[in-house]
Design a protein around this motif. Structure first.
Motif, short mmCIF file in Angstrom:
data_model
loop_
_atom_site.label_atom_id
_atom_site.label_comp_id
_atom_site.label_asym_id
_atom_site.label_seq_id
_atom_site.Cartn_x
_atom_site.Cartn_y
_atom_site.Cartn_z
N MET A 63 -32.19 94.69 32.02
CA MET A 63 -32.64 93.32 31.85
C MET A 63 -34.15 93.29 31.58
SD MET A 63 -30.53 91.59 35.00
CE MET A 63 -31.09 89.93 34.63
N GLU A 64 -34.59 92.23 30.97
CA GLU A 64 -36.01 92.03 30.72
C GLU A 64 -36.52 90.91 31.61
OE1 GLU A 64 -37.88 93.91 29.03
OE2 GLU A 64 -36.36 95.10 28.00
N PRO A 65 -37.71 91.04 32.23
CA PRO A 65 -38.65 92.16 32.11
C PRO A 65 -38.32 93.34 33.01
CG PRO A 65 -39.58 90.50 33.53
CD PRO A 65 -38.26 89.95 33.05
N SER A 66 -37.40 93.18 33.98
CA SER A 66 -37.07 94.28 34.87
C SER A 66 -35.69 94.04 35.48
CB SER A 66 -38.11 94.43 36.00
OG SER A 66 -38.10 93.28 36.83
N GLY A 67 -35.15 95.08 36.06
CA GLY A 67 -33.87 94.95 36.74
C GLY A 67 -32.70 95.38 35.88
N VAL A 68 -31.53 95.41 36.50
CA VAL A 68 -30.29 95.83 35.85
C VAL A 68 -29.19 94.83 36.18
CG1 VAL A 68 -28.52 97.64 35.73
CG2 VAL A 68 -30.93 98.28 35.93
N GLN A 69 -28.35 94.54 35.20
CA GLN A 69 -27.17 93.71 35.41
C GLN A 69 -25.93 94.60 35.29
OE1 GLN A 69 -25.33 90.94 32.30
NE2 GLN A 69 -26.26 89.46 33.71
N TYR A 70 -24.99 94.42 36.22
CA TYR A 70 -23.73 95.16 36.19
C TYR A 70 -22.60 94.19 35.84
CZ TYR A 70 -26.42 98.82 38.41
OH TYR A 70 -27.37 99.77 38.68
N PHE A 71 -21.82 94.55 34.82
CA PHE A 71 -20.74 93.70 34.35
C PHE A 71 -19.41 94.31 34.75
CE2 PHE A 71 -17.84 92.64 30.68
CZ PHE A 71 -17.57 91.35 31.10
N LEU A 72 -18.66 93.57 35.57
CA LEU A 72 -17.33 93.99 35.99
C LEU A 72 -16.29 93.25 35.17
CD1 LEU A 72 -15.26 95.27 38.06
CD2 LEU A 72 -15.55 93.16 39.39
N MET A 73 -15.38 94.00 34.56
CA MET A 73 -14.23 93.42 33.87
C MET A 73 -12.98 94.00 34.51
SD MET A 73 -13.06 91.40 31.48
CE MET A 73 -14.25 91.17 30.17
N LEU A 74 -12.23 93.13 35.20
CA LEU A 74 -11.03 93.57 35.91
C LEU A 74 -9.83 92.80 35.41
CD1 LEU A 74 -10.64 94.26 39.69
CD2 LEU A 74 -9.06 92.69 38.57
N HIS A 75 -8.77 93.50 35.05
CA HIS A 75 -7.52 92.88 34.63
C HIS A 75 -6.43 93.21 35.64
CE1 HIS A 75 -8.85 92.65 30.12
NE2 HIS A 75 -9.54 91.85 30.92
N LEU A 76 -5.70 92.19 36.04
CA LEU A 76 -4.68 92.30 37.08
C LEU A 76 -3.37 91.72 36.58
CD1 LEU A 76 -3.77 92.63 40.12
CD2 LEU A 76 -4.69 90.32 40.47
N ALA A 77 -2.28 92.45 36.74
CA ALA A 77 -0.96 91.94 36.40
C ALA A 77 -0.44 91.09 37.55
CB ALA A 77 0.00 93.08 36.11
N THR A 78 0.14 89.93 37.23
CA THR A 78 0.82 89.10 38.21
C THR A 78 2.19 88.72 37.66
OG1 THR A 78 0.21 86.86 37.46
CG2 THR A 78 -1.46 88.09 38.72
N ALA A 79 3.03 88.16 38.52
CA ALA A 79 4.38 87.79 38.09
C ALA A 79 4.35 86.75 36.99
CB ALA A 79 5.17 87.27 39.29
N ALA A 80 3.31 85.91 36.96
CA ALA A 80 3.21 84.84 35.95
C ALA A 80 2.40 85.25 34.73
CB ALA A 80 2.59 83.60 36.58
N GLY A 81 1.89 86.47 34.72
CA GLY A 81 1.08 86.93 33.59
C GLY A 81 -0.24 87.52 34.05
N PRO A 82 -0.97 88.15 33.14
CA PRO A 82 -2.21 88.84 33.54
C PRO A 82 -3.35 87.87 33.84
CG PRO A 82 -1.83 89.08 31.18
CD PRO A 82 -0.63 88.41 31.73
N LEU A 83 -4.23 88.32 34.73
CA LEU A 83 -5.43 87.59 35.12
C LEU A 83 -6.65 88.44 34.80
CD1 LEU A 83 -4.98 85.93 38.64
CD2 LEU A 83 -5.70 84.79 36.54
N CYS A 84 -7.75 87.77 34.47
CA CYS A 84 -9.02 88.43 34.24
C CYS A 84 -10.01 87.99 35.33
CB CYS A 84 -9.58 88.06 32.87
SG CYS A 84 -11.24 88.70 32.55
N VAL A 85 -10.62 88.96 36.00
CA VAL A 85 -11.71 88.70 36.93
C VAL A 85 -12.95 89.32 36.30
CG1 VAL A 85 -12.61 89.04 39.26
CG2 VAL A 85 -10.14 88.75 38.90
#
Length: 199
Positions: A105-127
């Protein structure tokens, strides 16, 4: 204490440290947004997490971590690095897969991006979560480096021949999460583990 949330007939239990907030106009349909903010002796972090329904054709291939790793490697920018990809099943037996990518990131620091996909009985979810360094940036890197380490400081966790971008460093190994509980990477991994253990 956790919280059970539902969208488009799909449910997931999330940790209680995520606080519901108002959705933004550009959020995907059916999105449920959450915020958190934490500070500690070794820094702090803030985060925005969104839960939304996902079309099956948009889902990462469950059980195929290598395919996800290769896909991420192809599209990483020069200011980004792959930190983690894991494919497993939840306590209830549902397939789940996630990735964590960091961006300078600017001017300093770091960003962490989590992409999680989960199967459920009604269809997939994205977190999906964006976890940012706050308060004192770079403290985890500095303190771990000061303790000494073996091998290169930076390396891709899955392919030592991959050298492009802002590669994962030794302070970002999961073994350091307990020592830096307020760090954004620790929080991203904590959320992924919670989903696995409580769904």
């Amino acid at each position: 204490m956790g919280q059970r949330v539902e969208t488009a007939g799909r449910t997931v239990e999330l940790p209680g440290w995520l606080q519901p907030c108002r959705a933004m106009p550009d959020d995907p349909p059916g999105s449920l947004p959450f915020l958190y903010q934490i500070a500690g002796d070794t820094g702090g972090s803030t985060g925005l997490v969104t839960v939304s329904p996902l079309a099956p054709e948009q889902t990462m291939p469950f059980g195929e971590a290598r395919a996800v790793i290769d896909g991420i490697h192809e599209c990483l920018g020069d200011d980004q690095g792959l930190v983690e990809v894991k494919a497993t099943r939840t306590r209830g037996g549902e397939p789940v897969i996630w990735s964590i990518v960091k961006t300078t990131m600017e001017p300093s620091g770091v960003q962490y991006f989590l992409m999680l996909h989960l199967a459920t009985a009604a269809g997939p979810l994205c977190v999906r979560g964006f976890f940012d360094e706050a308060v004192a940036t770079g403290m985890r890197d500095t303190l771990v480096a000061a303790r000494g380490y073996e091998g290169p400081w930076r390396a891709d966790p899955y392919d030592p021949s991959f050298t492009r971008g802002n590669l994962m460093n030794q302070s970002e190994a999961a073994e350091w999460d307990a020592a830096f509980p307020a760090h954004p990477l620790s929080k991203a991994r904590k959320l992924a583990r919670y989903v696995v253990e409580h769904n």
